[in-house]
Design a protein around this motif. Structure first.
Motif, PDB file in Angstrom:
ATOM      1  N   PRO A 302      51.196  25.670  49.469  1.00 59.21           N
ATOM      2  CA  PRO A 302      50.359  24.979  48.480  1.00 59.21           C
ATOM      3  C   PRO A 302      50.324  25.775  47.176  1.00 59.21           C
ATOM      4  N   LEU A 303      50.426  25.076  46.058  1.00 52.17           N
ATOM      5  CA  LEU A 303      50.306  25.722  44.758  1.00 52.17           C
ATOM      6  C   LEU A 303      48.906  25.509  44.181  1.00 52.17           C
ATOM      7  N   LEU A 304      48.437  24.276  44.233  1.00 57.56           N
ATOM      8  CA  LEU A 304      47.136  23.923  43.671  1.00 57.56           C
ATOM      9  C   LEU A 304      46.325  23.178  44.718  1.00 57.56           C
ATOM     10  N   GLU A 305      45.056  23.578  44.878  1.00 55.23           N
ATOM     11  CA  GLU A 305      44.173  22.899  45.827  1.00 55.23           C
ATOM     12  C   GLU A 305      42.832  22.613  45.166  1.00 55.23           C
ATOM     13  N   LEU A 306      42.387  21.370  45.290  1.00 55.80           N
ATOM     14  CA  LEU A 306      41.044  20.976  44.859  1.00 55.80           C
ATOM     15  C   LEU A 306      40.228  20.692  46.110  1.00 55.80           C
ATOM     16  N   ASP A 307      39.056  21.285  46.182  1.00 56.11           N
ATOM     17  CA  ASP A 307      38.232  21.148  47.378  1.00 56.11           C
ATOM     18  C   ASP A 307      36.840  20.659  47.002  1.00 56.11           C
ATOM     19  N   GLY A 308      36.584  19.373  47.235  1.00 57.45           N
ATOM     20  CA  GLY A 308      35.266  18.803  47.018  1.00 57.45           C
ATOM     21  C   GLY A 308      34.787  18.890  45.584  1.00 57.45           C
ATOM     22  N   VAL A 309      35.659  18.610  44.612  1.00 57.63           N
ATOM     23  CA  VAL A 309      35.301  18.729  43.190  1.00 57.63           C
ATOM     24  C   VAL A 309      34.422  17.542  42.767  1.00 57.63           C
ATOM     25  N   ASN A 310      33.295  17.882  42.140  1.00 60.61           N
ATOM     26  CA  ASN A 310      32.384  16.881  41.587  1.00 60.61           C
ATOM     27  C   ASN A 310      32.172  17.157  40.106  1.00 60.61           C
ATOM     28  N   ILE A 311      32.244  16.098  39.302  1.00 59.91           N
ATOM     29  CA  ILE A 311      31.982  16.224  37.863  1.00 59.91           C
ATOM     30  C   ILE A 311      31.130  15.038  37.423  1.00 59.91           C
ATOM     31  N   SER A 312      30.062  15.348  36.678  1.00 65.06           N
ATOM     32  CA  SER A 312      29.187  14.310  36.128  1.00 65.06           C
ATOM     33  C   SER A 312      29.052  14.498  34.630  1.00 65.06           C
ATOM     34  N   PHE A 313      28.936  13.404  33.908  1.00 61.74           N
ATOM     35  CA  PHE A 313      28.601  13.423  32.492  1.00 61.74           C
ATOM     36  C   PHE A 313      27.236  12.756  32.353  1.00 61.74           C
ATOM     37  N   GLU A 314      26.253  13.593  32.003  1.00 57.36           N
ATOM     38  CA  GLU A 314      24.859  13.154  31.992  1.00 57.36           C
ATOM     39  C   GLU A 314      24.505  12.648  33.394  1.00 57.36           C
ATOM     40  N   ALA A 315      24.116  11.400  33.531  1.00 60.11           N
ATOM     41  CA  ALA A 315      23.695  10.920  34.852  1.00 60.11           C
ATOM     42  C   ALA A 315      24.817  10.215  35.598  1.00 60.11           C
ATOM     43  N   ARG A 316      25.998  10.117  35.002  1.00 56.44           N
ATOM     44  CA  ARG A 316      27.080   9.343  35.613  1.00 56.44           C
ATOM     45  C   ARG A 316      28.070  10.259  36.328  1.00 56.44           C
ATOM     46  N   ARG A 317      28.294   9.998  37.616  1.00 58.42           N
ATOM     47  CA  ARG A 317      29.254  10.756  38.394  1.00 58.42           C
ATOM     48  C   ARG A 317      30.653  10.225  38.107  1.00 58.42           C
ATOM     49  N   VAL A 318      31.554  11.096  37.605  1.00 58.17           N
ATOM     50  CA  VAL A 318      32.909  10.694  37.237  1.00 58.17           C
ATOM     51  C   VAL A 318      33.909  11.039  38.331  1.00 58.17           C
ATOM     52  N   LEU A 319      33.756  12.215  38.932  1.00 58.89           N
ATOM     53  CA  LEU A 319      34.561  12.604  40.092  1.00 58.89           C
ATOM     54  C   LEU A 319      33.617  12.924  41.237  1.00 58.89           C
ATOM     55  N   SER A 320      33.950  12.399  42.398  1.00 59.03           N
ATOM     56  CA  SER A 320      33.057  12.564  43.538  1.00 59.03           C
ATOM     57  C   SER A 320      33.830  13.099  44.743  1.00 59.03           C
ATOM     58  N   ASP A 321      33.570  14.365  45.063  1.00 59.66           N
ATOM     59  CA  ASP A 321      34.116  14.999  46.264  1.00 59.66           C
ATOM     60  C   ASP A 321      35.644  14.846  46.340  1.00 59.66           C
ATOM     61  N   VAL A 322      36.333  15.191  45.249  1.00 58.52           N
ATOM     62  CA  VAL A 322      37.789  15.059  45.189  1.00 58.52           C
ATOM     63  C   VAL A 322      38.453  16.287  45.818  1.00 58.52           C
ATOM     64  N   SER A 323      39.290  16.027  46.821  1.00 63.85           N
ATOM     65  CA  SER A 323      40.055  17.092  47.475  1.00 63.85           C
ATOM     66  C   SER A 323      41.532  16.695  47.478  1.00 63.85           C
ATOM     67  N   LEU A 324      42.380  17.567  46.945  1.00 65.02           N
ATOM     68  CA  LEU A 324      43.816  17.294  46.852  1.00 65.02           C
ATOM     69  C   LEU A 324      44.587  18.599  47.020  1.00 65.02           C
ATOM     70  N   THR A 325      45.812  18.493  47.501  1.00 68.31           N
ATOM     71  CA  THR A 325      46.709  19.643  47.577  1.00 68.31           C
ATOM     72  C   THR A 325      48.041  19.275  46.936  1.00 68.31           C
ATOM     73  N   LEU A 326      48.495  20.103  46.008  1.00 73.74           N
ATOM     74  CA  LEU A 326      49.807  19.952  45.383  1.00 73.74           C
ATOM     75  C   LEU A 326      50.673  21.120  45.850  1.00 73.74           C
ATOM     76  N   TYR A 327      51.791  20.807  46.500  1.00 69.25           N
ATOM     77  CA  TYR A 327      52.657  21.847  47.044  1.00 69.25           C
ATOM     78  C   TYR A 327      53.700  22.297  46.030  1.00 69.25           C
ATOM     79  N   GLU A 328      54.215  23.483  46.261  1.00 71.03           N
ATOM     80  CA  GLU A 328      55.238  24.054  45.395  1.00 71.03           C
ATOM     81  C   GLU A 328      56.436  23.106  45.323  1.00 71.03           C
TER      82      GLU A 328
END
Length: 572
Positions: A302-328
């Protein structure tokens, strides 16, 4: 059981096979795949004692070590207990003898004289050759008919071991299909070794696969597992190189050429994820999650791993529990409609947005800050190149700026790297072009400059956020071909952000579908396209670019979903 242990075959003291360990049980069929020169045919010839080089090790059939038998003892086994279909049909058949007589002779030389003539005709009929064809000479037969005759000869004495060396080479698609149907029946219950460069043949005939590279086995496993999820970089390269009807990201190739006698890992000169130990020490074939792999890194990492990423702008959830793996060395496409969170995800990775929670890992290290070392590894191509390129800087300054920021090289070295980067994206490096400003460039030229700017640091990961959305179809095709060429040459990993599912299918190895900030489906691109599980993915597919009219194609949705699953596994 047929067991091969520490087999070494050398010609003029140069090993062609070097330490092969394999075993085949009754009822198993094992495919040996690899490029030309890997040693596949030499392995088959070693088993039947026809190789001319120096052979060491052990080839055990039952209680007998075949390498200790005399030539007379081996001659009694060939055709009787071990049958072989040779690669070159022209050399394997006697041009002066009718086919039926050749099959009869295959039995009589081993003492089966009673009813041998009638049995040969029955065998030829069983492989699809009638009496008229049985009385022909080889030069009077087609390639497919000759291949059927060789199969009949190999089966004449009902051997317990069957070796098939490129059994479908040079056959047209329909004849190949018939031969494969025949061979499936022929190998049932036997110990079968199928030597082939044709991955589809391996998939249809064998329940196990061993991948051979420069005389070494680098990966073995169950056919379905190995083809759907290759773990050695070489195996992945072979599968990517193979043309397949269910995917369009193929024919990518493996950079460099095979060489024997290389110190360290035999594949390291062509491997894009090698580390120092790979150049010094040969890896052992060891179990790795249900597979045998010879790789110091345990296979593709694996080169890049996202584990449960959450992002909100003010009260709005834009990314919710995003988990991904990008391999070499792979391309992961993230698709979804506008507003699904795709660009937010890309900008979170590059560091323009900070996640509320969750983690991002790069090369197995948690990303806590974005320093200069991070931006040596990760670069980004933005959606609109003319907005991402400063209008105050000319082409030379734009491409050179990352080197200035990183303080890399002298002025002369920087100039050379700029020109090399421009050459890689097929742009001129003369003074006229280097002096142009963004407003003097076409859309395609501006995007290529943006790619050159991103690639001048030779990053491992490229984030491409809708990199062709503002380009016409012709320029778009050239840009995408360019990115895939860079991936092939450098082992570049690409996080490809797009709203166009048809485009994602063309360029990606794996596909993640983002809907309202959540990953609703993820997997090998061919599997997601052929067998979508989520309703949103099906909706995207219904609205994907299609120049044909499905209403007149004769294919219903049910027809499409019944496409052979093995083909989808092969293309993954």
């Amino acid at each position: 059981m047929l067991e091969i242990k520490d087999l070494v075959v050398s010609f003029n003291r140069s090993p062609v096979l070097n330490g092969i360990d394999l075993s085949i049980s009754p009822g198993d069929s094992l495919a040996i795949i690899g490029e030309s020169g890997a040693g596949k045919s030499t392995l088959g010839l070693s088993i039947i004692g026809l190789v001319e080089g120096e052979v060491k090790g052990r080839i055990q059939l039952g209680q007998r070590d075949l390498l200790t038998l005399s030539e007379d003892e081996m001659r009694s086994l060939r055709g009787k207990e071990i049958g072989m279909v040779f690669q070159n049909v022209e050399d394997a058949l006697n041009p002066l003898q009718e086919i039926s007589d050749q099959v009869t002779e295959a039995m009589t030389v081993h003492g089966f004289k009673a009813d041998a003539s009638n049995r040969s005709l029955r065998l030829l009929e069983a492989v699809g050759l009638d009496r008229e064809t049985a009385d022909k000479f080889p030069h009077q037969m087609s390639g497919g008919e000759k291949q059927r005759a060789l199969i009949a000869m190999a089966l004449a004495n009902d051997p317990q071991v069957l070796i098939l060396d490129e059994p479908t080479a040079s056959l047209d698609a329909l004849t190949k299909s018939d031969i494969l149907d025949l061979l499936r029946s022929a190998v049932a219950g036997k110990m079968a070794l199928v030597i082939t460069h044709d991955i589809a043949t391996a998939a249809k005939l064998c329940n196990k696969i061993a991948v051979l590279y420069a005389g070494k086995v680098v990966e073995t496993g169950r056919t379905e597992d190995l083809l759907s999820s290759p773990r050695h970089p070489y195996t992945r390269g072979l599968i990517r190189s193979y043309p397949n009807m269910t995917t369009t990201k193929d024919l990518q190739g493996i950079p460099g050429r095979m060489a024997h006698g290389v110190a360290g890992c035999p594949f390291h000169r062509r491997c894009t994820q090698k580390i120092e130990i790979c150049t010094q020490q040969e890896p052992k074939l060891l179990p790795q999650k249900g597979r045998m792999i010879a790789c110091h890194r345990g296979g593709i990492v694996p080169l890049l791993e996202l584990d449960g990423v959450n992002i909100s702008f003010e009260a709005r959830r834009v990314l919710s529990d995003v988990s991904l793996t990008l391999y070499e060395g792979e391309t992961l496409a993230v698709v979804g409609e506008s507003g699904s969170g795709k660009t937010t995800l890309a900008r979170a990775v590059i560091g323009l947005y900070q996640p509320d929670s969750g983690g991002i890992t790069l090369e197995e290290k948690a990303v806590t800050k974005r320093d200069l070392d991070f931006y040596k590894t990760v670069q980004m191509i933005y959606q609109n190149p003319k907005e991402s390129l400063s209008h105050r800087m000319n082409v030379f300054s734009l491409v050179k700026e990352p080197l200035d920021v990183q303080r890399l090289g002298s002025a002369e070295e920087k100039a050379l790297r700029v020109k090399r980067a421009l050459g890689e994206v097929e742009l001129p490096a003369d003074d006229d072009f280097l002096g142009r400003y963004p407003h003097q460039l076409s859309g395609g030229e501006a995007q290529r400059v943006a790619i050159a700017r991103a690639m001048v640091l030779e990053p491992k990961l490229l984030i491409a956020d809708e990199p062709t959305s503002a380009l016409d179809a012709s320029v778009q095709a050239k840009i995408l071909r360019l990115l895939m060429d860079l991936q092939e040459k450098r082992g570049l990993s690409i996080l490809f952000i797009t709203h166009d599912l048809a485009l994602a299918r063309k360029v990606s190895d794996r596909l993640a579908v983002l809907h309202r900030g959540k990953i609703v489906e993820e997997g090998p691109t061919s599997a997601v396209i052929s067998y979508p599980r989520h309703e949103y993915t099906r909706v995207l597919l219904e609205h994907a670019s299609n120049l044909g009219d499905d209403r007149n194609s004769g294919w219903s949705d049910e027809n499409v979903l019944q496409i052979d699953r093995r083909d989808a596994i092969l293309s993954a």
